[in-house]
Design a protein around this motif. Structure first.
Motif, mmCIF file in Angstrom:
data_model
loop_
_atom_site.group_PDB
_atom_site.id
_atom_site.type_symbol
_atom_site.label_atom_id
_atom_site.label_comp_id
_atom_site.label_asym_id
_atom_site.label_seq_id
_atom_site.Cartn_x
_atom_site.Cartn_y
_atom_site.Cartn_z
ATOM 1 N N LEU A 8 0.876 -1.169 0.000
ATOM 2 C CA LEU A 8 0.000 0.000 0.000
ATOM 3 C C LEU A 8 0.917 1.223 0.000
ATOM 4 O O LEU A 8 1.488 1.601 1.024
ATOM 5 N N GLU A 10 0.231 4.401 -0.754
ATOM 6 C CA GLU A 10 -0.454 5.538 -0.137
ATOM 7 C C GLU A 10 -1.934 5.170 -0.136
ATOM 8 O O GLU A 10 -2.326 4.157 -0.737
ATOM 9 N N PRO A 11 -2.780 5.928 0.548
ATOM 10 C CA PRO A 11 -4.199 5.566 0.560
ATOM 11 C C PRO A 11 -4.770 5.363 -0.838
ATOM 12 O O PRO A 11 -4.567 6.172 -1.735
ATOM 13 N N GLU A 12 -5.449 4.216 -0.994
ATOM 14 C CA GLU A 12 -6.127 3.810 -2.223
ATOM 15 C C GLU A 12 -5.169 3.593 -3.394
ATOM 16 O O GLU A 12 -5.610 3.539 -4.557
ATOM 17 N N ARG A 13 -3.885 3.440 -3.099
ATOM 18 C CA ARG A 13 -2.939 3.094 -4.155
ATOM 19 C C ARG A 13 -2.184 1.845 -3.714
ATOM 20 O O ARG A 13 -1.232 1.929 -2.925
ATOM 21 N N LEU A 46 -6.611 1.581 6.766
ATOM 22 C CA LEU A 46 -5.309 1.844 6.165
ATOM 23 C C LEU A 46 -5.456 2.190 4.686
ATOM 24 O O LEU A 46 -4.838 3.127 4.176
ATOM 25 N N TRP A 47 -6.281 1.422 3.988
ATOM 26 C CA TRP A 47 -6.479 1.614 2.550
ATOM 27 C C TRP A 47 -7.130 2.958 2.250
ATOM 28 O O TRP A 47 -6.755 3.639 1.289
ATOM 29 N N SER A 48 -8.088 3.349 3.076
ATOM 30 C CA SER A 48 -8.814 4.595 2.831
ATOM 31 C C SER A 48 -8.085 5.828 3.356
ATOM 32 O O SER A 48 -8.462 6.953 3.041
ATOM 33 N N GLY A 49 -7.054 5.616 4.200
ATOM 34 C CA GLY A 49 -6.353 6.742 4.803
ATOM 35 C C GLY A 49 -7.029 7.288 6.044
ATOM 36 O O GLY A 49 -6.661 8.359 6.532
ATOM 37 N N ARG A 50 -8.026 6.553 6.586
ATOM 38 C CA ARG A 50 -8.765 7.033 7.754
ATOM 39 C C ARG A 50 -8.268 6.414 9.059
ATOM 40 O O ARG A 50 -8.875 6.649 10.108
ATOM 41 N N TYR A 59 3.397 4.963 5.249
ATOM 42 C CA TYR A 59 3.402 4.381 3.920
ATOM 43 C C TYR A 59 4.797 4.561 3.324
ATOM 44 O O TYR A 59 5.481 5.531 3.632
ATOM 45 N N SER A 234 -12.675 4.681 13.917
ATOM 46 C CA SER A 234 -11.799 5.720 13.357
ATOM 47 C C SER A 234 -12.135 7.109 13.871
ATOM 48 O O SER A 234 -11.339 8.033 13.713
#
Length: 313
Positions: A8, A10-13, A46-50, A59, A234
């Motif tokens: 991962l 960065e978020p969503e990447r 983690l994936w969403s950045g929240r 990251y 969160s």
């Protein structure tokens, strides 16, 4: 030695990358991972950045704490042997890339003490050991009241309900608004909260992750009842004090599992008392990991997505 891992960036990447592995020591094992699970709780954050500030967060990172594989190399002091099927709750063996939690990779290096031998015929179901241990940890202790209400019928909610049935007494109720996810009960009932008039629950275990739900749950408690926060939140939690005061409630936070919890659920699963059937709904080749993670986090029909790593060398 290297491996292919989910990274991962960065978020969503999210990408698949080839990473160098830490050289194993005498107390380490090398495990070739066959399957890894995707968590729709902490990993979604983690994936969403929240994800709130958390030790080790940053990251790029390798996610994953639900992996099953086979030991291919064992150090002299690892306590493990080549050929064992093991559950691996993550790894930190990727150099500059953070291992939080580090299990979503074709190959990992971990201390032998962290590789739990499991029955060979568990196969992909072994990825569920972490969630089963989390549910067990929330309920563990002679002084703790098993749930008579579980909020949320995802994998963790189902495991809590199944453990509550094993504990004996009146089977729990589970709240679930999604009609599709309400299916699959084993010895307990699932209802929409709008259809449940009860306001005398002794122990409500919340696995929804909804930080705005506390007032609703407190209103459903019997005097001196308890709310157990067994999900991951969160946002800050809050509640109106007067109803909690009038009921003299208890509020407890259940953290992640510990080693004794994992050993206990291993025994329950391998002796056939705790079923893990019906919890894995989606499977995907590891090569398609970016799509698999997005499906796991956005499709309500997906209870548990697993990645199959067996096609990688």
């Amino acid at each position: 030695m290297d491996t292919v891992a989910v990274v991962l960036e960065e978020p969503e990447r999210l990408v698949l990358s080839r990473l160098d592995l830490t050289h194993p020591g005498d107390e380490d094992v090398v495990v070739d991972i066959d399957w890894s699970g995707i968590s729709t709780g902490t990993e979604r954050l983690l994936w969403s950045g929240r994800m709130p500030p958390f030790p080790g967060l940053g990251y790029p990172l390798v996610p994953g704490y639900e992996s099953v594989g086979r030991v291919t190399s064992a150090g002299e002091r690892s306590g493990r042997r080549v050929g064992e099927r093991v559950f691996v709750p993550g790894a930190r063996c990727f150099g500059d890339v953070r291992g939080l939690f580090g299990g979503a990779a074709r190959r990992v290096v971990v201390p032998g003490a962290k590789a739990l031998p499991i029955a060979d015929d568990l196969n992909e179901l072994g990825v569920l050991m972490a969630l089963a241990a989390t549910a067990y940890h929330a309920m563990a202790g002679a002084e703790r009241t098993p749930p008579d209400l579980v909020v949320g019928h995802g994998v963790l909610g189902r495991l809590l309900a199944r453990l509550a049935v094993l504990a004996g007494g009146e089977p729990p109720t589970v709240w679930e608004r999604d009609a599709g996810r309400a299916k699959g009960a084993q010895g307990y009932r699932v209802v929409d909260p709008a259809d449940d008039p009860r306001r005398d629950y002794k122990a409500i275990y919340d696995v929804s992750g909804d930080s705005k739900l506390l007032d609703t749950l407190i209103a459903r408690l019997a005097p001196k009842g308890e709310v157990v926060l067994a999900g991951f939140y969160s946002e800050p939690l809050g509640f109106a004090f007067p109803p909690a005061f009038m009921r003299e409630i208890s509020l407890r936070v259940a953290a992640e599992w510990r080693e004794p919890d994992l050993v206990a659920v291993k025994n329950l699963v391998e002796t056939g008392r705790l079923s893990l059937d019906g919890l894995i709904t989606h499977r995907c080749a590891a090569a398609d990991a970016p799509d698999a993670y997005r499906t796991a986090f956005t499709d309500p029909a997906c209870l548990k997505m697993i990645l199959d790593w067996r096609g990688y060398a």
